[in-house]
Design an enzyme around this catalytic site. Structure first.
Site, PDB file in Angstrom:
ATOM      1  N   LYS A  33      31.866  30.700 -11.599  1.00  0.00           N
ATOM      2  CA  LYS A  33      30.474  29.900 -12.106  1.00  0.00           C
ATOM      3  C   LYS A  33      29.962  30.850 -13.145  1.00  0.00           C
ATOM      4  O   LYS A  33      29.851  31.604 -13.298  1.00  0.00           O
ATOM      5  CB  LYS A  33      29.849  30.379 -10.830  1.00  0.00           C
ATOM      6  CG  LYS A  33      30.446  29.725  -9.319  1.00  0.00           C
ATOM      7  CD  LYS A  33      31.417  27.958  -9.618  1.00  0.00           C
ATOM      8  CE  LYS A  33      31.006  27.603  -8.187  1.00  0.00           C
ATOM      9  NZ  LYS A  33      30.917  25.941  -8.500  1.00  0.00           N
ATOM     10  N   LYS A  84      37.894  16.228  -4.824  1.00  0.00           N
ATOM     11  CA  LYS A  84      37.099  17.142  -3.128  1.00  0.00           C
ATOM     12  C   LYS A  84      37.629  15.913  -1.870  1.00  0.00           C
ATOM     13  O   LYS A  84      37.032  15.001  -2.017  1.00  0.00           O
ATOM     14  CB  LYS A  84      36.006  17.612  -3.032  1.00  0.00           C
ATOM     15  CG  LYS A  84      36.478  18.571  -4.197  1.00  0.00           C
ATOM     16  CD  LYS A  84      34.968  18.983  -4.117  1.00  0.00           C
ATOM     17  CE  LYS A  84      34.293  20.015  -5.553  1.00  0.00           C
ATOM     18  NZ  LYS A  84      33.789  20.493  -5.458  1.00  0.00           N
TER      19      LYS A  84
END
Length: 359
Positions: free
Chosen positions: A113, A220
């Protein structure tokens, strides 16, 4: 596009089959220390409804469609019984990198991240360097900026981070226009651009592929309305995909694993190891990585673990009220879809949320 059972399960049926849990995290992620989720018990097995707390009801519709799809419909045929997965490294301090990555045994890909609010590019460089040192020269490093840079910032950051041999960069900029621009600017560097929010948080999930703004898509299951809906998007997009999770319990991870298993060609390790970020789960057989992969299976709920992790009464009531509102919206959209010949147009989708998904 969403393939829904007809009729939909009624709201009283869903409420009667629901438990709300709150699972503490090993590492603070997306600004929270615990993950709340509603677990449902469908005829096909346990399923999950867990849109993030800041999402409005319109955005949550796709998540409920996905929960019902997984709990009330059979899963598609599978091409594989295990899914290779990546480790996920939150925006932690450098000294904490190894402890986080140790929770992902055998994983040879790390998603790092970056572009975290309150941090600097120097912080990102240090974290990515620590991840590369942990992996050695042979592992793969991918970055996820969650749309946190503008085009100029992204170009500068990519130049700074390119020395770490990047597999790809996920959603460096927020809009499809910006993704197209940054892809043109860095194409000569050979670093692919992946789209995530530009697939699941827009009215048209195929726009980013149609406009040539990404080299691959991150899909997703929950935000895209379920396995069957996501599979149709994958087929129509015609780009390589990475199947990822949304900080789900192992029940939601299983939904993603069945999606990944149903895709004929799976070129990349998938982001389906995030159960390793949880201190607790709702099954005695959590879908955490073993030798760098997870099994394609439907974990059995452990009712004692569910009871142990039940959310407080006020949070339980909040989720049940949310389910009632979202179920009403889904019922209305499903009725509209049956009368409309263009299912893509009326697929339950996330809409244009102002909330920035850090999943």
């Amino acid at each position: 596009m969403t393939r829904m059972p007809h009729p939909l399960p009624t709201l009283p049926e869903l409420l009667d089959l629901a438990s709300v849990v709150s699972l503490p995290l090993n590492t603070r992620f997306r600004g929270v220390d615990a993950r709340e989720a509603m677990i449902l018990r469908g005829p096909e097995g346990a399923t999950e409804f867990s849109p993030f707390l800041e999402y409005d009801d319109n955005e949550a519709v796709a998540w409920l469609a996905a929960a019902i799809d997984f709990g009330w419909s059979t899963t598609p045929p599978a091409f594989r019984d295990r899914i290779p997965v990546n480790a996920t490294l939150p925006a932690v301090a450098v000294q904490d990198v190894a402890a986080v990555l140790d929770r992902y045994p055998g994983c040879r890909t790390i998603k790092v991240k970056v572009a975290e609010r309150g941090q600097t590019l120097d912080d990102d460089v240090a974290r990515v360097r620590a991840a590369r040192d942990y992996l050695g020269v042979d592992g793969r490093i991918r970055l996820d900026a969650n749309g946190g840079w503008n085009v100029d910032e992204a170009e500068h950051a990519i130049h700074r981070l390119a020395e770490f041999d990047l597999e790809y960069i996920e959603q460096p900029c927020p809009s499809v226009d910006d993704l197209w621009e940054i892809r043109q600017r860095v194409k000569y560097m050979g670093i692919p651009i992946a789209a995530d929010e530009s697939v699941r948080k827009v009215d048209d999930p195929l726009d980013v592929a149609r406009r040539g703004a990404a080299d691959l898509l991150v899909v997703k299951a929950q935000p895209l309305g379920g396995i069957h809906s996501a599979l149709e998007i994958v087929e129509r997009a015609g780009l390589p995909v990475v199947v990822s999770s949304a900080l789900d319990t192992s029940i939601g991870i299983a939904m993603g694993a069945h999606l990944a298993a149903s895709i004929p060609e799976l070129e990349y390790d998938c982001g389906l190891a995030t159960a390793a970020l949880l201190q607790a789960d709702v099954t005695a057989s959590p879908l955490v990585p073993v030798d760098g992969s997870i099994a394609v299976q439907r974990p059995e709920l452990d009712e004692s673990l569910v009871q142990f992790s039940l959310a407080p009464a006020d949070r339980d009531a909040w989720w049940r009220a949310r389910l009632a509102r979202v179920h009403a919206l889904l019922t209305a959209r499903s009725a509209l879809a049956t009368r409309t010949p263009d299912p893509m147009r009326h697929r339950p989708h996330s809409g244009a949320s102002n909330a920035r998904n850090r999943g």
